[in-house]
Design a protein around this motif. Structure first.
Motif, PDB file in Angstrom:
ATOM      1  N   GLU A   1      -9.341   9.300  -6.539  1.00 22.88           N
ATOM      2  CA  GLU A   1      -8.839   8.137  -5.803  1.00 22.88           C
ATOM      3  C   GLU A   1      -9.060   8.260  -4.297  1.00 22.88           C
TER       4      GLU A   1
ATOM      5  N   ARG B   1      -6.337  16.548   2.225  1.00 24.03           N
ATOM      6  CA  ARG B   1      -6.569  15.791   1.002  1.00 24.03           C
ATOM      7  C   ARG B   1      -6.281  16.670  -0.215  1.00 24.03           C
TER       8      ARG B   1
ATOM      9  N   LEU C   1      -7.339  10.001  -2.044  1.00 25.13           N
ATOM     10  CA  LEU C   1      -6.068   9.851  -1.344  1.00 25.13           C
ATOM     11  C   LEU C   1      -5.867  10.932  -0.287  1.00 25.13           C
TER      12      LEU C   1
ATOM     13  N   ARG D   1       0.843  -1.203   0.000  1.00 22.48           N
ATOM     14  CA  ARG D   1       0.000   0.000   0.000  1.00 22.48           C
ATOM     15  C   ARG D   1       0.879   1.256   0.000  1.00 22.48           C
TER      16      ARG D   1
ATOM     17  N   ALA E   1      -6.206   6.017   5.819  1.00 22.38           N
ATOM     18  CA  ALA E   1      -7.447   5.238   5.852  1.00 22.38           C
ATOM     19  C   ALA E   1      -7.223   3.848   6.435  1.00 22.38           C
TER      20      ALA E   1
ATOM     21  N   ASP F   1      -1.999  -1.727  -3.790  1.00 20.25           N
ATOM     22  CA  ASP F   1      -1.985  -0.610  -4.730  1.00 20.25           C
ATOM     23  C   ASP F   1      -1.067  -0.850  -5.923  1.00 20.25           C
TER      24      ASP F   1
ATOM     25  N   HIS G   1      -2.774   5.938   1.027  1.00 15.00           N
ATOM     26  CA  HIS G   1      -3.792   5.135   1.701  1.00 15.00           C
ATOM     27  C   HIS G   1      -3.450   4.829   3.157  1.00 15.00           C
TER      28      HIS G   1
END
Length: 500
Positions: A479, A439, A481, A90, A97, A372, A94
């Motif tokens: 996405e 973000r 992200l 990953r 999250a 990912d 990410h």
């Protein structure tokens, strides 16, 4: 009712048989990880300097016999988050999250990690050297471990003890205990009287590999050296970065250079010798053609412990360095060798550490956890290769040259940012505009670089190609992200308040 009490055992046996059958078709794998090695510090990569080149004959031979990636990336611009991407598959966009902090990865987080894929396929697994971010190796995919779990204590190149088993400080280094306190002078004058961690990691790894090679099982060896990262002659709980400790000057002692630069060159040549010995051992064990070997660095060239990246042109001319959002902070001199299977060549394919989870899964014929990445096996085999939709990194501030990103105050004041690469185009946002959720947003001020014609990132195309800027912003926003950074000095209070 007839109870088939033997059925579960039969199923387990069948699965084990199938795993071993798959394993016998796949090669052994060795991943050799350098720590803070610059993209230009291996002889096959461009890095002319007034002080000449650092000698890396074994790595040069390794590269000539395999694939030399010119645009391969580590996972991040500093150590532990980069290795987090390697083990989990990953990327840092990410992390938030997934509740990954980029510093520690614990068993109770229940990620399926890269070494566990090997175990499921019937491989023996061993880790030697720097382990971060893993904290419990025997519960996170490794059968054997000797090294250092605490990444700060990895700075200590002559400690009194290191970790074994499941991360316990119980492997005593008698030379460092019974000899006078280590100093540069003492350790170089009497190297046999002291235990240098690189020698210990290497010796234990080679011993384990020889033992495993005598069995019918294939193996995965994670050999993670702690050089050329800056280090010192201290011991726990201290972890000073005093220079580049190394037992010998490797022939650089006569050079009219600063002491730290002599040691920096020496420690890279020392690392090169260790890689050469790995190759020698594989041939002696007659498993050279059965073993795929990767060599990579966990991030870009460092400028710590007094070392200056310009002295040897450690980045190979790329802008930035460790703790930077530019290419010099994240490109790795990655090379892969598998005789008779991988055709020697230079590759311009762009990929990153988080691609290893799907690559290994495909190689072993096992199911990959959610990730990912993309498998790079086609590229290794010289076949048509799927391109990445994008590559994404986070950090804080810019750090083009000099300074350490947040240490100069700019990043810590303005918050984290990100870079996104799609094809040859790279967008760089030093600081996210959204300071509530951190973000990507339309309001981000993005620089734009063409990495094909301008790999050193000198010309900003943002004003000339606004449609490309919009395309990259639209991509990362879609996405979902995060631009939160890790191990970057940004406020923990701010990070903990971010809305996921």
């Amino acid at each position: 009712m007839l109870r088939l009490s033997w059925a579960p055992a039969l199923c387990v046996a069948a699965l084990q048989f199938w795993s071993l059958a798959l394993a016998r078709k796949a090669p052994n794998m060795i991943w050799i990880m350098a720590d803070d090695l610059g993209w230009g510090e291996v002889g096959l990569y461009p890095a002319e300097s007034p002080h000449g080149r650092i000698a890396t004959p074994n790595l040069d031979q390794f590269g000539r016999e395999g694939v030399r990636f010119q645009q391969a990336y580590a996972g991040y611009t500093v150590c532990a988050p980069s290795r987090t991407t390697f083990f989990t598959g990953r990327h840092s966009g990410h992390f938030r999250a997934l509740q990954l902090n980029g510093e520690e990865l614990k068993p109770e987080q229940n990620f399926t990690l890269l070494p566990q894929l090997f175990q499921r396929a019937g491989f023996r697994t061993g880790a030697f050297g720097k382990l971060a971010p893993l904290v419990s190796p025997l519960r996170q995919g490794f059968d054997v471990f000797v090294g250092q779990v605490d990444q700060a204590l990895c700075h200590n190149m002559y400690p009194k003890e290191i970790d074994t088993g499941d991360g316990t400080l119980n492997f005593k280094l008698s030379g460092n205990i019974h000899s006078p306190s280590p100093t540069r002078e003492r350790c170089m004058q009497s190297p046999d009287s002291y235990n240098y961690t690189i020698d210990v990691f290497h010796k234990e790894a080679m011993s384990w590999m020889r033992q495993v090679a005598q069995t019918s099982q294939p193996f995965f060896l994670y050999l993670s050296y702690t050089v050329p990262h800056a280090g010192g002659w201290g011991d726990a709980p201290a972890s000073p970065e005093q220079g580049n400790p190394v037992p010998t000057d490797m022939g650089y002692g006569h050079q009219p250079w600063p002491e730290v630069e002599k040691d920096h060159a020496a420690v890279i040549s020392y690392l090169d010798d260790k890689v050469g010995d790995v190759m020698k051992q594989l041939k002696a064990l007659k498993i050279d053609e059965k073993t795929m070997v990767f060599f990579a660095s966990d991030n870009g060239a460092h400028l710590e412990g007094g070392h200056q990246i310009a002295f040897f042109n450690s980045t190979g001319g790329l802008s930035g360095h460790k703790r930077s959002m530019y290419e010099g902070g994240v490109r790795s001199p990655t090379m892969v060798r598998w005789p008779q299977q991988i055709r020697p060549r230079t590759s311009q394919f762009a990929w990153a550490f988080w691609d290893m989870v799907p690559t290994v899964a495909e190689l072993l014929g096992v199911t990959a956890p959610e990730n990912d990445g993309i498998s790079i096996l086609p590229e290794l085999y010289g076949q048509e290769q799927q391109e990445h939709d994008y590559l994404f990194f986070t950090w804080i501030g810019e750090g083009r040259s000099g300074g350490l990103g947040p240490a100069n105050g700019d990043g810590a004041r303005n918050g984290p940012g990100y870079t996104v690469r799609k094809g040859v185009w790279k967008g760089l946002v030093p600081h996210c505009h959204d300071t509530k959720n951190w973000r990507p947003s339309w309001a981000d001020e993005m620089k734009l670089f063409d990495l094909e014609s301008d790999p050193t990132e000198q010309r900003d195309w943002a004003k000339a190609r606004p449609e490309l800027v919009d395309e990259l912003k639209r991509l990362v926003m879609a996405e979902g992200l995060s631009c939160m950074c890790y191990q970057c000095g940004f406020s923990d209070d701010v990070m903990s308040s971010v809305i996921i």
